[in-house]
Design an enzyme around this catalytic site. Structure first.
Site, PDB file in Angstrom:
ATOM      1  N   HIS A   1       0.810  -1.219   0.000  1.00  0.00           N
ATOM      2  CA  HIS A   1       0.000   0.000   0.000  1.00  0.00           C
ATOM      3  C   HIS A   1       0.844   1.270   0.000  1.00  0.00           C
ATOM      4  O   HIS A   1       0.369   2.349   0.358  1.00  0.00           O
ATOM      5  CB  HIS A   1      -1.004  -0.026   1.159  1.00  0.00           C
TER       6      HIS A   1
ATOM      7  N   ASP B   1      -5.833   4.776  10.043  1.00  0.00           N
ATOM      8  CA  ASP B   1      -7.265   4.922   9.713  1.00  0.00           C
ATOM      9  C   ASP B   1      -7.777   3.700   8.970  1.00  0.00           C
ATOM     10  O   ASP B   1      -8.949   3.360   9.065  1.00  0.00           O
ATOM     11  CB  ASP B   1      -7.486   6.138   8.798  1.00  0.00           C
TER      12      ASP B   1
ATOM     13  N   GLU C   1      -9.320  13.627  15.223  1.00  0.00           N
ATOM     14  CA  GLU C   1      -8.760  13.915  13.890  1.00  0.00           C
ATOM     15  C   GLU C   1      -9.452  15.157  13.341  1.00  0.00           C
ATOM     16  O   GLU C   1     -10.273  15.769  14.033  1.00  0.00           O
ATOM     17  CB  GLU C   1      -8.961  12.731  12.925  1.00  0.00           C
TER      18      GLU C   1
HETATM   19  P1  FAD Z   1       4.277  -1.893   2.004  1.00  0.00           P
HETATM   20  O1  FAD Z   1       3.761  -0.803   1.167  1.00  0.00           O
HETATM   21  O2  FAD Z   1       4.178  -3.253   1.461  1.00  0.00           O
HETATM   22  O3  FAD Z   1       5.771  -1.583   2.465  1.00  0.00           O
HETATM   23  C1  FAD Z   1       6.154  -0.302   2.903  1.00  0.00           C
HETATM   24  C2  FAD Z   1       7.652  -0.256   3.217  1.00  0.00           C
HETATM   25  O4  FAD Z   1       7.921  -1.049   4.365  1.00  0.00           O
HETATM   26  C3  FAD Z   1       8.517  -0.834   2.107  1.00  0.00           C
HETATM   27  O5  FAD Z   1       9.745  -0.163   2.082  1.00  0.00           O
HETATM   28  C4  FAD Z   1       8.713  -2.272   2.536  1.00  0.00           C
HETATM   29  O6  FAD Z   1       9.895  -2.816   2.000  1.00  0.00           O
HETATM   30  C5  FAD Z   1       8.774  -2.129   4.047  1.00  0.00           C
HETATM   31  N1  FAD Z   1       8.252  -3.292   4.746  1.00  0.00           N
HETATM   32  C6  FAD Z   1       7.083  -3.943   4.538  1.00  0.00           C
HETATM   33  N2  FAD Z   1       6.955  -4.940   5.424  1.00  0.00           N
HETATM   34  C7  FAD Z   1       8.051  -4.915   6.205  1.00  0.00           C
HETATM   35  C8  FAD Z   1       8.508  -5.691   7.303  1.00  0.00           C
HETATM   36  N3  FAD Z   1       7.807  -6.719   7.775  1.00  0.00           N
HETATM   37  N4  FAD Z   1       9.691  -5.364   7.859  1.00  0.00           N
HETATM   38  C9  FAD Z   1      10.431  -4.327   7.409  1.00  0.00           C
HETATM   39  N5  FAD Z   1      10.061  -3.578   6.362  1.00  0.00           N
HETATM   40  C10 FAD Z   1       8.874  -3.869   5.771  1.00  0.00           C
HETATM   41  N6  FAD Z   1      -0.516   5.363   7.296  1.00  0.00           N
HETATM   42  C11 FAD Z   1      -0.727   5.883   8.524  1.00  0.00           C
HETATM   43  O7  FAD Z   1       0.211   6.061   9.294  1.00  0.00           O
HETATM   44  N7  FAD Z   1      -1.974   6.199   8.934  1.00  0.00           N
HETATM   45  C12 FAD Z   1      -3.087   5.978   8.160  1.00  0.00           C
HETATM   46  O8  FAD Z   1      -4.184   6.269   8.577  1.00  0.00           O
HETATM   47  C13 FAD Z   1      -2.895   5.407   6.881  1.00  0.00           C
HETATM   48  N8  FAD Z   1      -3.931   5.133   6.082  1.00  0.00           N
HETATM   49  C14 FAD Z   1      -3.724   4.578   4.857  1.00  0.00           C
HETATM   50  C15 FAD Z   1      -4.832   4.278   4.066  1.00  0.00           C
HETATM   51  C16 FAD Z   1      -4.660   3.705   2.825  1.00  0.00           C
HETATM   52  C17 FAD Z   1      -5.870   3.376   1.985  1.00  0.00           C
HETATM   53  C18 FAD Z   1      -3.344   3.468   2.345  1.00  0.00           C
HETATM   54  C19 FAD Z   1      -3.144   2.899   0.988  1.00  0.00           C
HETATM   55  C20 FAD Z   1      -2.237   3.767   3.123  1.00  0.00           C
HETATM   56  C21 FAD Z   1      -2.417   4.322   4.390  1.00  0.00           C
HETATM   57  N9  FAD Z   1      -1.341   4.624   5.225  1.00  0.00           N
HETATM   58  C22 FAD Z   1      -1.561   5.141   6.472  1.00  0.00           C
HETATM   59  C23 FAD Z   1       0.042   4.441   4.768  1.00  0.00           C
HETATM   60  C24 FAD Z   1       0.608   3.105   5.194  1.00  0.00           C
HETATM   61  O9  FAD Z   1       0.856   3.084   6.587  1.00  0.00           O
HETATM   62  C25 FAD Z   1       1.952   2.830   4.499  1.00  0.00           C
HETATM   63  O10 FAD Z   1       1.819   2.949   3.127  1.00  0.00           O
HETATM   64  C26 FAD Z   1       2.450   1.446   4.854  1.00  0.00           C
HETATM   65  O11 FAD Z   1       3.770   1.311   4.458  1.00  0.00           O
HETATM   66  C27 FAD Z   1       1.631   0.427   4.133  1.00  0.00           C
HETATM   67  O12 FAD Z   1       1.795  -0.811   4.735  1.00  0.00           O
HETATM   68  P2  FAD Z   1       2.017  -2.079   3.809  1.00  0.00           P
HETATM   69  O13 FAD Z   1       1.872  -3.228   4.723  1.00  0.00           O
HETATM   70  O14 FAD Z   1       1.158  -2.073   2.617  1.00  0.00           O
HETATM   71  O15 FAD Z   1       3.544  -1.840   3.436  1.00  0.00           O
END
Ligand code: FAD
Length: 518
Positions: free
Chosen positions: A89, A156, A269
């Site tokens: 994400h 969120d 918020e």
């Molecule tokens: P990915 O996008 O898969 O990875 C993100 C980064 O972390 C990459 O660099 C990856 O290599 C690294 N990574 C992934 N897993 C691990 C692991 N296990 N160990 C070490 N590194 C790792 N953020 C907020 O803070 N608050 C919010 O309210 C919020 N709302 C969101 C709503 C939506 C619809 C979306 C799309 C994003 C939102 N985000 C929010 C952002 C979100 O927290 C970040 O984009 C987060 O990185 C997404 O998590 P993911 O599991 O998809 O990680």
């Protein structure tokens, strides 16, 4: 093993597939090494939809050992990199690896789950859950609720992995009280960039612990996390109140986030919206239920083109008489200076409240908005400059909205641990999260992603020109010079941590901070 790794790096996909089958013999995985074009194509996409980089293969680990095997195999090759992918994400390809390995952390996401119910308040009495790094927060919530417990700090949207949000910060309306998610974890299991699996906490391997929290995946892959829990309430009184004046909005928001527990809401918020009947950017985005109506005649005639909404939540139990909840809410709202009559309330179950964005996801998927590009921009802005930000950005560049929520709400620096790798604005105890969450149809039905990205760049340029103290949240930069600027005084520490925990720069290449050494 070295011979295996060499073959892994140099053989053609077809030969390797023949040897590996699904058992992943090359890396001696318990899980799967997936060479399929479909797996590579899926790992080359993310929520942002702006960038694409295909990995050589996707690892579906069965647990930490497989993650460590993948990192060690990469270390033995001259150029291979490893990107942990949570739920993909990110906005700018941060979880991608061009020609390297993507480790799909969700494959092992359900692998570990343990809840420990503490003996009571005080030392040793805390409740916690130990979960896999690839677990989704909505799954963690559901499993904890069956014990009557719940995490203390959220995002969120809960369709994100534990490791993914802990690598950034993880913020929502509870952060003012409990801090970000990175402040609510007490122990991690991490596979470092040297292929070692280590347990770390504030007292053991503490440098690794703090490095990894907010570390953008640069120092290790989180395979387990011990997360603090609290007793779960049954219900949330969900409230929105509207302001025409930004000064009053921030005064009330800051007063609420600095009051003692018990004398404020449990969730705080806010968002900016357009003073018009535009269904996506304006008045209709405020009411909480279909029967509620935003009555613009309540606004004074000199209200500007942008309005503000405080979004609040108060936890309560089903057994509380409604009059008790009304009286607490009445007392808290009585101190606020919102526009009379522009107040909306709704009672919802606790899980429904936390899963509220999942409903929006369903709707956005149905209309194609979920799968379109999302050039989102997230910033932390110092309280000292938030009025200027409002003037030049909300009331200037964004006066017509962004086609989705424009979040703006305060957080308190002392709830953040400065030993983590997270970067905050330089000045002030209070700073604001700004999240410009654009949902627009793909070009040509909507504006082109390029146009929206250039508006983001214009916002950043304007912030710099007006000397606004800000940092990007979920940062994305392409050059080390820009990263140095981002980290400021923390750059030296970040580089030292990299040299110590991932000296060959194998991990998280999609962040574009360091290049792989051979
Ligand atoms: P990915 O996008 O898969 O990875 C993100 C980064 O972390 C990459 O660099 C990856 O290599 C690294 N990574 C992934 N897993 C691990 C692991 N296990 N160990 C070490 N590194 C790792 N953020 C907020 O803070 N608050 C919010 O309210 C919020 N709302 C969101 C709503 C939506 C619809 C979306 C799309 C994003 C939102 N985000 C929010 C952002 C979100 O927290 C970040 O984009 C987060 O990185 C997404 O998590 P993911 O599991 O998809 O990680």
């Amino acid at each position: 093993m070295i011979a295996y790794a060499e073959r892994f790096v140099h053989e053609s996909d077809a030969e390797a597939r023949q040897d590996d089958g699904v058992s992943g013999l090359d890396l001696q995985l318990q899980g799967i090494l997936d060479w399929s074009p479909a797996a590579a194509a899926a790992a080359a996409r993310d929520f942002g939809g702006l960038r694409s980089a295909k990995p050589r293969a996707v690892v579906r680990p069965s647990g930490a050992d497989d993650v460590a095997r993948s990192v060690r195999a990469a270390l033995r090759s001259p150029s291979l990199t490893v990107a942990a992918r949570g739920n993909g994400h990110s906005i700018n390809g941060q979880a991608m690896s061009d020609g390297g390995l993507v480790v799909d952390m969700r494959a092992a996401g359900a692998g570990h789950f343990q809840v420990v119910v503490g003996a009571g308040a005080g030392a040793g009495g805390a409740h916690y859950a130990v979960v896999a790094g690839g677990a989704l927060w909505d799954d963690v919530l559901e499993r904890c609720l069956s014990y009557g417990l719940a995490p203390r700090s959220y995002t969120d949207y809960l369709g994100l992995t534990v490791g993914g949000t802990l690598s950034n910060a993880g913020v929502s309306g509870q952060a003012f009280r409990h801090g970000p998610q990175t402040s609510n974890v007490t122990e991690l299991e991490v596979v470092t960039g040297q292929g070692e699996t280590l347990t770390c906490s504030r007292s053991d391997n503490s440098e690794l612990f703090f490095a990894v929290l907010g570390g953008l995946g640069q120092f290790g892959i989180i395979t387990k996390a011990k997360i603090l829990l609290q007793p779960a309430p049954d219900m949330v009184r969900w409230i929105r109140v509207v302001y025409a004046d930004f000064g009053e909005f921030t005064r009330d928001a800051e007063s609420l986030v600095t009051r003692p527990d018990g004398d404020t809401f449990d969730y705080i918020e806010g968002f900016a919206f357009v003073n018009s009947d535009d269904p996506v950017n304006g008045w209709p985005t405020v009411p909480l239920e279909p029967g509620q109506r935003f009555d613009p005649s309540r606004l004074s005639p000199d209200a500007g083109s942008v309005l503000y909404c405080l979004e609040l939540g108060l936890h309560h139990q089903r057994s509380n008489p409604p009059s008790d909840v009304d009286s607490v809410v009445g007392k808290l709202l009585g101190r606020l200076g919102f526009v009379e009559g522009l107040e909306f309330r709704r009672d919802v179950g606790y899980a429904d409240f936390l899963l509220r964005v999942q409903n929006a996801e369903r709707d956005a998927k149905a209309t194609g908005l979920w799968d379109a590009p999302h050039p989102w921009l997230n910033l932390f802005v110092s309280r000292n400059d938030i009025a200027e930000f409002d003037r030049v950005v909300f009331k200037g560049i964004l006066k017509d909205g962004v086609g989705g929520p424009m979040l703006v709400y305060p957080m308190v620096r002392s709830r953040w641990d400065k030993r983590t790798s997270v970067v905050l604005p330089e000045s002030g105890e209070i700073f604001y999260l700004i999240a410009l969450l654009r949902y627009t149809l793909p070009y040509p039905e909507g504006p082109s992603a390029k146009q929206l990205v250039s508006q983001n760049l214009e916002i950043l340029k304007t912030c710099k020109e007006n000397r606004i103290d800000y940092k990007l949240y979920l940062p994305y930069y392409q050059s080390q010079e820009e990263w140095k600027w981002h980290f400021g005084k923390q750059w030296g520490r970040f580089v030292e941590r990299k040299a110590r925990f991932d000296p060959m720069a194998v991990l998280a290449p999609g962040q574009k901070i360091f290049s792989r050494s051979s």
